[in-house]
Design a protein around this motif. Structure first.
Motif, short mmCIF file in Angstrom:
data_model
loop_
_atom_site.label_atom_id
_atom_site.label_comp_id
_atom_site.label_asym_id
_atom_site.label_seq_id
_atom_site.Cartn_x
_atom_site.Cartn_y
_atom_site.Cartn_z
N TRP A 121 43.44 42.00 31.89
CA TRP A 121 44.79 41.91 30.85
C TRP A 121 46.08 41.47 31.51
CZ3 TRP A 121 46.10 39.83 26.31
CH2 TRP A 121 47.08 40.12 25.66
N ASP A 122 46.98 40.63 32.31
CA ASP A 122 48.17 40.76 31.93
C ASP A 122 48.87 41.28 31.00
OD1 ASP A 122 50.76 40.04 33.33
OD2 ASP A 122 49.54 38.38 35.07
N PHE A 123 49.84 42.01 31.01
CA PHE A 123 50.94 42.17 30.15
C PHE A 123 52.04 41.25 30.23
CE2 PHE A 123 54.26 44.69 27.98
CZ PHE A 123 54.08 44.67 27.44
N GLY A 124 52.56 41.26 31.61
CA GLY A 124 53.95 40.04 31.21
C GLY A 124 52.95 38.98 31.12
N LYS A 125 51.91 38.62 31.37
CA LYS A 125 51.76 36.58 30.25
C LYS A 125 51.46 36.73 29.17
CE LYS A 125 50.10 34.79 35.20
NZ LYS A 125 49.44 34.59 35.96
N GLY A 126 50.68 38.42 28.61
CA GLY A 126 50.57 38.25 27.27
C GLY A 126 49.06 37.67 27.58
N HIS A 127 47.76 37.80 28.24
CA HIS A 127 46.80 37.04 28.09
C HIS A 127 45.26 37.47 29.40
CE1 HIS A 127 47.77 32.70 25.71
NE2 HIS A 127 48.86 32.96 26.90
N PHE A 128 44.76 37.66 29.24
CA PHE A 128 43.20 37.70 29.83
C PHE A 128 43.55 36.89 30.98
CE2 PHE A 128 42.44 40.13 25.54
CZ PHE A 128 42.02 40.65 26.43
N VAL A 129 43.34 37.78 32.44
CA VAL A 129 43.45 36.67 33.66
C VAL A 129 42.78 36.40 33.97
CG1 VAL A 129 46.38 36.70 32.97
CG2 VAL A 129 44.92 38.09 34.96
N GLY A 130 40.95 36.87 34.35
CA GLY A 130 40.24 36.86 34.58
C GLY A 130 39.18 38.54 34.35
N VAL A 131 38.28 38.47 35.06
CA VAL A 131 37.52 40.26 35.65
C VAL A 131 37.28 40.51 36.61
CG1 VAL A 131 35.96 39.28 33.29
CG2 VAL A 131 35.38 38.54 35.76
N LEU A 132 37.37 42.18 36.96
CA LEU A 132 36.79 42.58 38.02
C LEU A 132 35.31 42.74 37.78
CD1 LEU A 132 38.48 43.94 40.19
CD2 LEU A 132 38.86 46.49 38.79
N SER A 133 34.84 42.68 38.16
CA SER A 133 33.28 42.58 39.02
C SER A 133 32.95 44.05 39.88
CB SER A 133 32.34 41.63 38.44
OG SER A 133 32.62 41.21 39.86
N ALA A 134 31.35 43.77 40.09
CA ALA A 134 30.65 44.85 41.01
C ALA A 134 31.06 44.06 42.45
CB ALA A 134 29.39 44.98 41.00
N ILE A 135 30.91 42.73 42.28
CA ILE A 135 31.26 41.94 43.99
C ILE A 135 32.81 41.82 44.00
CG2 ILE A 135 32.44 39.31 42.12
CD1 ILE A 135 29.43 40.65 45.53
N ASP A 136 33.36 42.24 43.36
CA ASP A 136 34.95 42.52 43.53
C ASP A 136 35.07 44.04 44.64
OD1 ASP A 136 37.50 40.92 43.12
OD2 ASP A 136 36.08 41.29 41.16
N PHE A 137 33.83 45.50 44.73
CA PHE A 137 33.77 46.18 45.19
C PHE A 137 33.15 46.54 45.84
CE2 PHE A 137 34.91 47.88 40.11
CZ PHE A 137 36.45 48.17 40.39
N ILE A 138 31.79 45.43 46.39
CA ILE A 138 31.60 44.75 47.70
C ILE A 138 32.14 44.57 48.57
CG2 ILE A 138 29.62 43.71 48.42
CD1 ILE A 138 28.10 44.44 45.69
N LEU A 139 33.02 44.08 48.52
CA LEU A 139 33.92 42.76 48.93
C LEU A 139 35.72 43.67 49.44
CD1 LEU A 139 34.23 39.57 47.55
CD2 LEU A 139 32.71 40.17 49.18
N ILE A 140 35.34 44.54 48.71
CA ILE A 140 36.60 45.97 49.00
C ILE A 140 36.29 46.67 49.47
CG2 ILE A 140 37.96 47.66 48.02
CD1 ILE A 140 38.48 46.20 45.54
N LEU A 141 34.68 47.23 49.47
CA LEU A 141 34.10 48.57 50.22
C LEU A 141 33.98 47.42 51.87
CD1 LEU A 141 31.71 49.98 49.20
CD2 LEU A 141 33.89 51.25 49.36
N ARG A 142 33.36 46.59 51.72
CA ARG A 142 33.71 45.18 53.20
C ARG A 142 34.74 45.61 54.02
NH1 ARG A 142 29.85 39.82 52.78
NH2 ARG A 142 29.76 40.58 54.71
N GLU A 143 35.68 45.12 53.48
CA GLU A 143 37.05 44.96 53.61
C GLU A 143 37.02 46.62 54.30
OE1 GLU A 143 40.03 42.71 53.80
OE2 GLU A 143 37.89 41.97 54.70
N LEU A 144 37.49 47.99 53.78
CA LEU A 144 37.57 49.22 54.38
C LEU A 144 37.34 49.56 55.40
CD1 LEU A 144 37.56 51.24 50.60
CD2 LEU A 144 39.42 50.53 52.36
#
Length: 490
Positions: free
Chosen positions: A203-226
């Motif tokens: 949820w983006d409060f500034g836009k007042g809309h749902f703008v995407g999703v956060l999923s397990a694949i995001d955390f996989i990519l984050i851990l690979r970046e770390l």
């Protein structure tokens, strides 16, 4: 009608000297306390005791050495004579019995009796009773599914999905977790772990809309970046790095991943409560996402949206199973064994080059290898097998959230932690130490009907079934929700 020697263990034909014997596995997957097998290969006079399968207490098996040719057989379950309705059968001298044809490799153009022609014994045949078979992973020859049956079934399912809406997926009560894009990624990581979910709308409060999703694949990519020494993202920065900042920085990673064949949606894929179930299913399949948020707004401009539900293929499949539960005969494909239906990913046989490689890993493989396979091979899970390729466990994208427990992600190196160790982190404190949690693995047999597979996949939390060999649990393939819907929708 049959011999009275229920404890006999005759496991081979008394064929002529020099006859070739072919090991064949008989399976009774429908439960019971004591199950026996008898058939034409025992002269219908001896009964062979079948053994419960390890890990599948409701399934019984026995291996018999049979001569090539046509055989009939039947099961005795707790004193009652039964036949398997999901396998070829005919009616004759001994009532309704199952049939099997075993052929030498050199045999050309073998034939079997059609299961659509009951009421005849093996002595009452005509040319119209014969159909061409399909070779299956367990060595059995089964009737190939007809195009007419497939088209009729697909049409009826498509019609049902087109006439029903996403509103029917909404539960009477429940909760949906949503995250503000200004939250630090680390905090979001912990929230998903504590709530037991792997996907959350943003949820983006500034836009007042749902703008995407956060999923397990995001955390996989984050851990690979770390773990990437050239990365600008550090564990300390993870404390303040917001979801919004991560999504903006993900554009660079998208370009890299798209080069390996996996596109990532850069805008929210969502549906409304009055969209058809077919449209929702197609959105999930075409965009390669696990869920689609169901969002409703009573304003013409879409302002003040309400998040109603996270739709998944599992929920849609449950609607299909519920609707056709008492009219399954209207869908001819439902009674077909999955090995005769073109769906799923199967382990290639020796010398077979037409199939794609089947991804598995040993328990001592590194977590980094597993995460790379999930991202680059475009798979949602990887079966973990032993040296005999028998199933031990499975590592899925959603398992990555367990690393939020006690901030484990900050204390590990992906190339130094094994999959075994990573899976242990996700076990409950009461779980035995040092063993795999095999109960997480949802399994099926290649002889299971499509209806049985669909009903199991319709259960909440089940996204895939690993196809295993009876007894040994050797991995033969895997069937996912996406596989089933790609087949059903054509």
């Amino acid at each position: 009608m049959f011999g009275s020697n229920p404890d006999s263990a005759a496991h081979s034909n008394s064929g002529l000297p020099g006859n070739i014997l072919i090991p064949f596995r008989f399976v009774w997957p429908y439960g019971g306390r004591r199950v026996f097998l008898t058939g034409s290969f025992t002269g219908w006079s001896e009964h062979i005791l079948m053994s419960p399968m390890e890990g599948c207490p409701t399934a019984f098996q026995v291996i018999c050495n049979l001569t090539p040719g046509y055989h009939q057989y039947k099961f005795n379950v707790d004193g009652e004579w039964r036949h398997d309705e999901h396998q070829p059968f005919v009616s004759g001298t001994y009532g309704v019995v199952n049939t099997v044809l075993l052929a030498r490799e050199s045999d050309i153009g073998p034939v079997i009796f059609s299961s659509d022609t009951p009421g005849r014994s093996n002595m009452e045949v005509d040319e119209n009773m014969f159909v061409r078979p399909t070779a299956t992973p367990d060595g059995m020859l089964r009737e190939q599914i007809s195009d007419a049956d497939v088209q009729v079934s697909r049409h009826r399912i498509s019609l049902f999905l087109s006439q029903h809406t996403a509103y029917e997926l909404l539960p009477e009560s429940g909760k949906v977790v949503a995250l503000d894009v200004t939250l630090p990624v680390k905090q979001a990581f912990h929230i998903l772990y504590e709530q037991g979910v792997s996907v959350a709308p943003l949820w983006d409060f500034g836009k007042g809309h749902f703008v995407g999703v956060l999923s397990a694949i995001d955390f996989i990519l984050i851990l690979r970046e770390l773990g990437n020494h050239g990365s600008n993202l550090t564990e300390e920065e993870l404390e303040t790095h917001t979801i919004l900042a991560w999504k903006d920085g993900k554009v660079r990673l998208n370009r890299q991943i798209e080069g390996s064949g996996r596109p990532y949606a850069r805008q929210l894929i969502n549906a409304g409560p009055y969209d058809s179930l077919k449209d929702v299913a197609l959105k999930i399949l075409q965009n390669k996402v696990s869920t689609v948020p169901i969002i409703h707004s009573s304003s013409p401009d879409g302002s003040f949206p309400q998040l109603l539900h996270l739709a998944s293929l599992s929920g849609i499949l449950k609607c299909i199973c519920r609707h056709f539960k008492h009219s399954s005969s209207s869908l001819p494909i439902l009674q077909q064994p999955i090995c005769s239906v073109p769906l799923g990913t199967w382990v290639p046989k020796i010398g077979e080059s037409s199939r794609l490689p089947f991804a598995t890993l040993k328990p001592n493989a590194s977590l980094g290898d597993a995460l790379s396979m999930l991202v680059e091979a475009d798979v949602s899970s990887v079966p973990i097998v032993d040296e005999n390729d028998s199933l031990l466990d499975i590592y899925s994208r959603s398992d990555i959230t367990s690393l939020a427990k006690d901030r484990a992600y900050a204390q590990i190196r992906l190339d130094e932690m094994s999959i075994h160790q990573a899976l242990q982190l996700g076990q409950d404190a009461t779980s035995p130490s040092g063993v795999f949690n095999g109960q997480r693995c949802q399994m099926c047999l290649s002889s299971d009907s499509l209806q049985k597979v669909m009903e199991r996949l319709a259960n909440p939390g089940v996204r895939r079934l690993v196809i295993v060999e009876a007894g040994s649990k050797r991995v033969e393939g895997i069937i996912t929700l996406s596989d089933v819907f790609r087949f059903l929708l054509g």
